[in-house]
Design an enzyme around this catalytic site. Structure first.
Site, PDB file in Angstrom:
ATOM      1  N   ARG A  23       0.812  -1.221   0.000  1.00  0.00           N
ATOM      2  CA  ARG A  23       0.000   0.000   0.000  1.00  0.00           C
ATOM      3  C   ARG A  23       0.843   1.268   0.000  1.00  0.00           C
ATOM      4  O   ARG A  23       0.362   2.341  -0.301  1.00  0.00           O
ATOM      5  CB  ARG A  23      -0.908   0.032   1.242  1.00  0.00           C
ATOM      6  CG  ARG A  23      -1.871  -1.131   1.313  1.00  0.00           C
ATOM      7  CD  ARG A  23      -2.532  -1.188   2.671  1.00  0.00           C
ATOM      8  NE  ARG A  23      -1.496  -1.441   3.688  1.00  0.00           N
ATOM      9  CZ  ARG A  23      -1.614  -1.136   4.963  1.00  0.00           C
ATOM     10  NH1 ARG A  23      -2.704  -0.557   5.418  1.00  0.00           N
ATOM     11  NH2 ARG A  23      -0.647  -1.407   5.813  1.00  0.00           N
ATOM     12  N   GLU A  28       7.273   7.802  11.280  1.00  0.00           N
ATOM     13  CA  GLU A  28       7.061   8.925  12.186  1.00  0.00           C
ATOM     14  C   GLU A  28       8.199   9.913  11.944  1.00  0.00           C
ATOM     15  O   GLU A  28       9.362   9.605  12.200  1.00  0.00           O
ATOM     16  CB  GLU A  28       7.085   8.401  13.625  1.00  0.00           C
ATOM     17  CG  GLU A  28       6.547   9.332  14.640  1.00  0.00           C
ATOM     18  CD  GLU A  28       6.378   8.636  15.984  1.00  0.00           C
ATOM     19  OE1 GLU A  28       5.232   8.528  16.439  1.00  0.00           O
ATOM     20  OE2 GLU A  28       7.389   8.209  16.563  1.00  0.00           O
ATOM     21  N   ASP A  48       7.042  25.883  12.099  1.00  0.00           N
ATOM     22  CA  ASP A  48       7.313  25.002  10.956  1.00  0.00           C
ATOM     23  C   ASP A  48       7.367  25.863   9.703  1.00  0.00           C
ATOM     24  O   ASP A  48       6.514  26.732   9.514  1.00  0.00           O
ATOM     25  CB  ASP A  48       6.182  23.982  10.768  1.00  0.00           C
ATOM     26  CG  ASP A  48       6.434  22.677  11.482  1.00  0.00           C
ATOM     27  OD1 ASP A  48       7.595  22.308  11.671  1.00  0.00           O
ATOM     28  OD2 ASP A  48       5.447  22.012  11.832  1.00  0.00           O
ATOM     29  N   ASN A  49       8.342  25.602   8.845  1.00  0.00           N
ATOM     30  CA  ASN A  49       8.502  26.364   7.610  1.00  0.00           C
ATOM     31  C   ASN A  49       8.671  25.414   6.438  1.00  0.00           C
ATOM     32  O   ASN A  49       9.119  24.279   6.609  1.00  0.00           O
ATOM     33  CB  ASN A  49       9.737  27.268   7.691  1.00  0.00           C
ATOM     34  CG  ASN A  49       9.672  28.217   8.861  1.00  0.00           C
ATOM     35  OD1 ASN A  49       8.761  29.016   8.962  1.00  0.00           O
ATOM     36  ND2 ASN A  49      10.624  28.106   9.763  1.00  0.00           N
ATOM     37  N   ARG A  59      20.314  28.346  -0.717  1.00  0.00           N
ATOM     38  CA  ARG A  59      19.793  29.192   0.359  1.00  0.00           C
ATOM     39  C   ARG A  59      20.750  29.080   1.535  1.00  0.00           C
ATOM     40  O   ARG A  59      20.974  28.009   2.069  1.00  0.00           O
ATOM     41  CB  ARG A  59      18.389  28.753   0.757  1.00  0.00           C
ATOM     42  CG  ARG A  59      17.376  28.887  -0.370  1.00  0.00           C
ATOM     43  CD  ARG A  59      15.978  28.515   0.111  1.00  0.00           C
ATOM     44  NE  ARG A  59      15.016  28.502  -0.961  1.00  0.00           N
ATOM     45  CZ  ARG A  59      14.236  29.544  -1.310  1.00  0.00           C
ATOM     46  NH1 ARG A  59      14.349  30.677  -0.673  1.00  0.00           N
ATOM     47  NH2 ARG A  59      13.381  29.439  -2.302  1.00  0.00           N
ATOM     48  N   HIS A  62      22.938  30.930   6.761  1.00  0.00           N
ATOM     49  CA  HIS A  62      22.268  31.841   7.679  1.00  0.00           C
ATOM     50  C   HIS A  62      22.250  31.293   9.103  1.00  0.00           C
ATOM     51  O   HIS A  62      22.315  30.091   9.307  1.00  0.00           O
ATOM     52  CB  HIS A  62      20.804  32.042   7.273  1.00  0.00           C
ATOM     53  CG  HIS A  62      20.620  32.472   5.856  1.00  0.00           C
ATOM     54  ND1 HIS A  62      19.658  31.925   5.045  1.00  0.00           N
ATOM     55  CD2 HIS A  62      21.265  33.402   5.101  1.00  0.00           C
ATOM     56  CE1 HIS A  62      19.714  32.503   3.848  1.00  0.00           C
ATOM     57  NE2 HIS A  62      20.676  33.389   3.856  1.00  0.00           N
ATOM     58  N   LYS A  72      17.324  23.864  14.397  1.00  0.00           N
ATOM     59  CA  LYS A  72      16.408  23.474  13.325  1.00  0.00           C
ATOM     60  C   LYS A  72      16.431  21.960  13.146  1.00  0.00           C
ATOM     61  O   LYS A  72      17.473  21.322  13.287  1.00  0.00           O
ATOM     62  CB  LYS A  72      16.827  24.110  11.995  1.00  0.00           C
ATOM     63  CG  LYS A  72      16.753  25.618  11.982  1.00  0.00           C
ATOM     64  CD  LYS A  72      17.243  26.161  10.648  1.00  0.00           C
ATOM     65  CE  LYS A  72      17.214  27.678  10.643  1.00  0.00           C
ATOM     66  NZ  LYS A  72      17.764  28.218   9.394  1.00  0.00           N
ATOM     67  N   TYR A 132      11.334  22.659   7.593  1.00  0.00           N
ATOM     68  CA  TYR A 132      12.145  22.752   8.798  1.00  0.00           C
ATOM     69  C   TYR A 132      11.371  23.324   9.971  1.00  0.00           C
ATOM     70  O   TYR A 132      10.545  24.194   9.831  1.00  0.00           O
ATOM     71  CB  TYR A 132      13.435  23.527   8.560  1.00  0.00           C
ATOM     72  CG  TYR A 132      13.288  24.945   8.072  1.00  0.00           C
ATOM     73  CD1 TYR A 132      13.509  26.015   8.934  1.00  0.00           C
ATOM     74  CD2 TYR A 132      12.981  25.223   6.737  1.00  0.00           C
ATOM     75  CE1 TYR A 132      13.410  27.328   8.475  1.00  0.00           C
ATOM     76  CE2 TYR A 132      12.886  26.521   6.284  1.00  0.00           C
ATOM     77  CZ  TYR A 132      13.100  27.570   7.166  1.00  0.00           C
ATOM     78  OH  TYR A 132      12.994  28.862   6.721  1.00  0.00           O
ATOM     79  N   GLU A 143      19.361  38.472  12.270  1.00  0.00           N
ATOM     80  CA  GLU A 143      19.908  37.700  11.144  1.00  0.00           C
ATOM     81  C   GLU A 143      21.424  37.880  11.031  1.00  0.00           C
ATOM     82  O   GLU A 143      21.953  38.965  11.235  1.00  0.00           O
ATOM     83  CB  GLU A 143      19.299  38.174   9.824  1.00  0.00           C
ATOM     84  CG  GLU A 143      17.907  37.736   9.582  1.00  0.00           C
ATOM     85  CD  GLU A 143      17.409  38.208   8.212  1.00  0.00           C
ATOM     86  OE1 GLU A 143      18.016  39.094   7.589  1.00  0.00           O
ATOM     87  OE2 GLU A 143      16.387  37.665   7.787  1.00  0.00           O
ATOM     88  N   ASP A 170      21.867  37.127  -0.463  1.00  0.00           N
ATOM     89  CA  ASP A 170      22.910  36.154  -0.136  1.00  0.00           C
ATOM     90  C   ASP A 170      24.199  36.375  -0.921  1.00  0.00           C
ATOM     91  O   ASP A 170      25.272  35.986  -0.468  1.00  0.00           O
ATOM     92  CB  ASP A 170      22.399  34.726  -0.346  1.00  0.00           C
ATOM     93  CG  ASP A 170      21.428  34.289   0.748  1.00  0.00           C
ATOM     94  OD1 ASP A 170      21.242  35.023   1.735  1.00  0.00           O
ATOM     95  OD2 ASP A 170      20.841  33.198   0.598  1.00  0.00           O
TER      96      ASP A 170
END
Length: 179
Positions: A23, A28, A48-49, A59, A62, A72, A132, A143, A170
């Protein structure tokens, strides 16, 4: 789930236990009790992003400094990325060392990036959906970033510079020596 500590103290690759049959599959992706026990920390995620990116999008690198530092837990739900965590804790014996991990919808691995680390990723597949969790709120004034190709970090992003898509923000990040 299995947690494998990287060469950077507190930074873990998490490999889920996947249950599958004709199936499909189930696993988890996060369970606070198990997660905290595996990494021997008590982490409470507050946000949550998700980002959607095409091949070559880079990206990072950072982080957030001071009271707004973030840990994270990252994973890819579609596609594949090279995920990079750089130890940016000045008092750490692995300061400025990094780990690179391929995260994909296929391998279902996750990376736990502790507070005080720089973080970034580059998309290796045609597209990627990157998720993340953060344990602290985003604060624009906190930042901090380092340019992805800083020679002190010597990160192999697996793609040539001409294949990379980098935001204007960046592209002008400083090198470590200028922080």
């Amino acid at each position: 789930m299995k947690a494998i500590e990287t060469k950077l103290k507190g930074c873990f690759v998490l490999e889920p236990t996947i249950f599958g049959d004709s199936r499909g599959y189930f696993f988890e992706s996060y369970n606070k009790q198990i997660f905290d026990k595996l990494i021997n920390q008590n982490v409470t995620f507050v946000q949550d992003n998700e980002s959607y990116s095409s091949k070559g999008v880079l990206r990072g690198l950072h982080n957030q400094k001071g009271d707004y530092s973030q840990a994270k837990l990252v994973r890819v739900t579609q596609g594949e990325v090279l995920d990079v965590a750089v130890d940016f804790r000045p008092d750490s014996p692995t300061y400025l060392q990094h780990v690179s991990v391929k995260l994909s919808s296929e391998n279902k691995k996750q990376l736990f990036v502790p507070r005080g680390f720089l973080h970034g990723f580059v998309v290796l597949s045609e597209i990627a959906v990157f998720n993340y969790k953060c344990d602290n709120w985003y604060q624009k004034d906190a930042e901090l970033g380092i340019i992805y190709n800083d020679p002190k970090l010597n990160i192999d992003w697996l793609l040539d510079d001409n294949e990379l898509l980098i935001s204007d923000k960046d592209k002008v990040l400083p090198i470590v020596s200028n922080i």
